[in-house]
Design a protein around this motif. Structure first.
Motif, short mmCIF file in Angstrom:
data_model
loop_
_atom_site.label_atom_id
_atom_site.label_comp_id
_atom_site.label_asym_id
_atom_site.label_seq_id
_atom_site.Cartn_x
_atom_site.Cartn_y
_atom_site.Cartn_z
N GLY A 1 3.16 54.84 23.76
CA GLY A 1 1.99 54.14 23.30
C GLY A 1 0.78 54.91 23.47
N LEU B 1 16.49 50.70 32.36
CA LEU B 1 16.01 52.03 32.24
C LEU B 1 17.00 53.18 32.96
CD1 LEU B 1 13.59 54.17 31.68
CD2 LEU B 1 12.86 53.65 33.71
N SER C 1 6.75 56.36 30.44
CA SER C 1 5.43 55.75 30.43
C SER C 1 5.48 54.34 29.91
CB SER C 1 4.67 56.45 29.28
OG SER C 1 3.14 55.99 29.20
N VAL C 2 6.57 53.55 30.49
CA VAL C 2 6.61 52.32 30.60
C VAL C 2 6.31 51.51 31.75
CG1 VAL C 2 8.54 50.32 30.03
CG2 VAL C 2 8.36 52.60 28.89
N ILE D 1 9.53 58.19 26.93
CA ILE D 1 9.89 57.04 26.81
C ILE D 1 8.82 55.85 27.22
CG2 ILE D 1 11.46 55.37 28.25
CD1 ILE D 1 13.32 57.37 29.22
N GLY D 2 8.59 55.12 26.01
CA GLY D 2 7.39 54.34 25.84
C GLY D 2 6.29 55.03 25.17
N THR E 1 10.75 57.11 22.34
CA THR E 1 11.45 55.70 22.18
C THR E 1 10.07 54.80 21.86
OG1 THR E 1 11.21 54.79 24.46
CG2 THR E 1 12.91 56.07 24.00
N THR E 2 10.83 53.78 21.10
CA THR E 2 9.71 52.66 20.79
C THR E 2 10.50 51.39 20.78
OG1 THR E 2 7.94 52.08 19.35
CG2 THR E 2 9.93 53.15 18.29
N THR E 3 9.77 50.34 20.62
CA THR E 3 10.48 48.82 20.39
C THR E 3 10.40 48.35 19.19
OG1 THR E 3 8.49 47.77 21.10
CG2 THR E 3 9.88 48.40 22.85
N SER F 1 14.62 48.81 23.82
CA SER F 1 13.60 47.99 24.81
C SER F 1 14.45 47.93 26.07
CB SER F 1 13.23 46.83 24.36
OG SER F 1 14.59 45.85 24.01
#
Length: 252
Positions: A10, A94, A74-75, A7-8, A29-31, A50
């Motif tokens: 990056g 979340l 990782s958000v 999650i996240g 997941t991505t935004t 998001s």
């Protein structure tokens, strides 16, 4: 193959996925739609989501969560360096997204939760239940492993590439390759409810790191006093050996 959710997705999530994608099917997941398309093209399964700062009653539970063996979150859910910024609604979004997930969970926190005091800090000095930005997830998912990450370094992330002040301060850094190995070992051991400082065991000063990366000699004695974070608990419990123990050599 097992299934791993990130999650996240990056900079760090990308390195984790690259390390583990030969053994795990990656669900991320991505935004942004463009990033989701890129992840799908690379063979990952991308979900567009998001976590806004306002409560979103429309946020559904992650449909694939029931099929995942582990999830890495990782958000950022705290302010810069652990500053107390209210993010209760963002955090609840979340938690709603995770639903009633029962598997292994990793939450990437930061060594920034420790005070800016010149001493060595260990995990027991600040239990996760006393850290707002960590305790929120333990209430619903007590099996969560809290990874307190030091400054993320490696590849293009080198201290010499940034505008740096207080050059005499000791660094608490970690190479992304060692983070990946920690997670790899914890996945294999099916670790639960652990709190680990993930930080290189050697703490040179910022000046020493920058000089090493620029190929310049250091003058005087090596700095010894300052705020440091101890990885001893993680080393002992995981029988861990660092690939990059000294931030002076992260660029090699």
């Amino acid at each position: 193959m097992q299934n791993l959710g990130i999650i996240g997705f990056g900079w760090l999530g990308n390195h984790i996925a690259e390390r583990l994608s030969d053994r795990y099917q990656i669900f991320a997941t991505t935004t942004t739609p463009a990033k989701a398309q890129d992840l799908n093209t690379r063979g990952y399964d991308a979900t567009l989501v998001s976590f806004p700062n306002e409560l979103d009653a429309e946020t559904p539970a992650w449909e694939v969560a029931k099929d995942l063996d582990a999830i890495i979150i990782s958000v950022p859910f705290s302010g810069l360096r652990g500053a107390q910024i209210l993010m209760n609604d963002k955090r609840q979004n979340l938690l709603n997204f995770l639903g009633d997930y029962k598997g292994q969970v990793f939450y990437t926190s930061s060594t920034g939760v420790y005070p800016q005091t010149e001493r060595e800090f260990r995990e027991d000095d600040l239990p996760a239940q006393e850290v707002e930005s960590e305790s929120f997830i333990l209430g619903q998912f007590p099996q969560t492993n809290i990874l307190r990450l030091a400054g993320l370094m490696g590849d293009e992330r080198l201290l010499k590439n940034y505008s740096i002040s207080n050059l005499d301060q000791l660094v608490n850094h970690i190479h992304y390759a060692d983070i990946c190995t920690v997670i790899e070992k914890m996945l294999e051991q099916k670790s639960q409810s652990k709190v680990f400082n993930i930080v290189a065991p050697i703490h040179p000063s910022k000046e020493e790191v920058i000089n090493a990366q620029k190929g310049l000699p250091n003058s005087g004695e090596r700095a010894k006093k300052g705020r440091t974070i101890s990885p001893k608990k993680m080393i002992q419990e995981l029988d861990f050996e660092f690939q990059y123990p000294d931030p002076q050599y992260f660029h090699l």
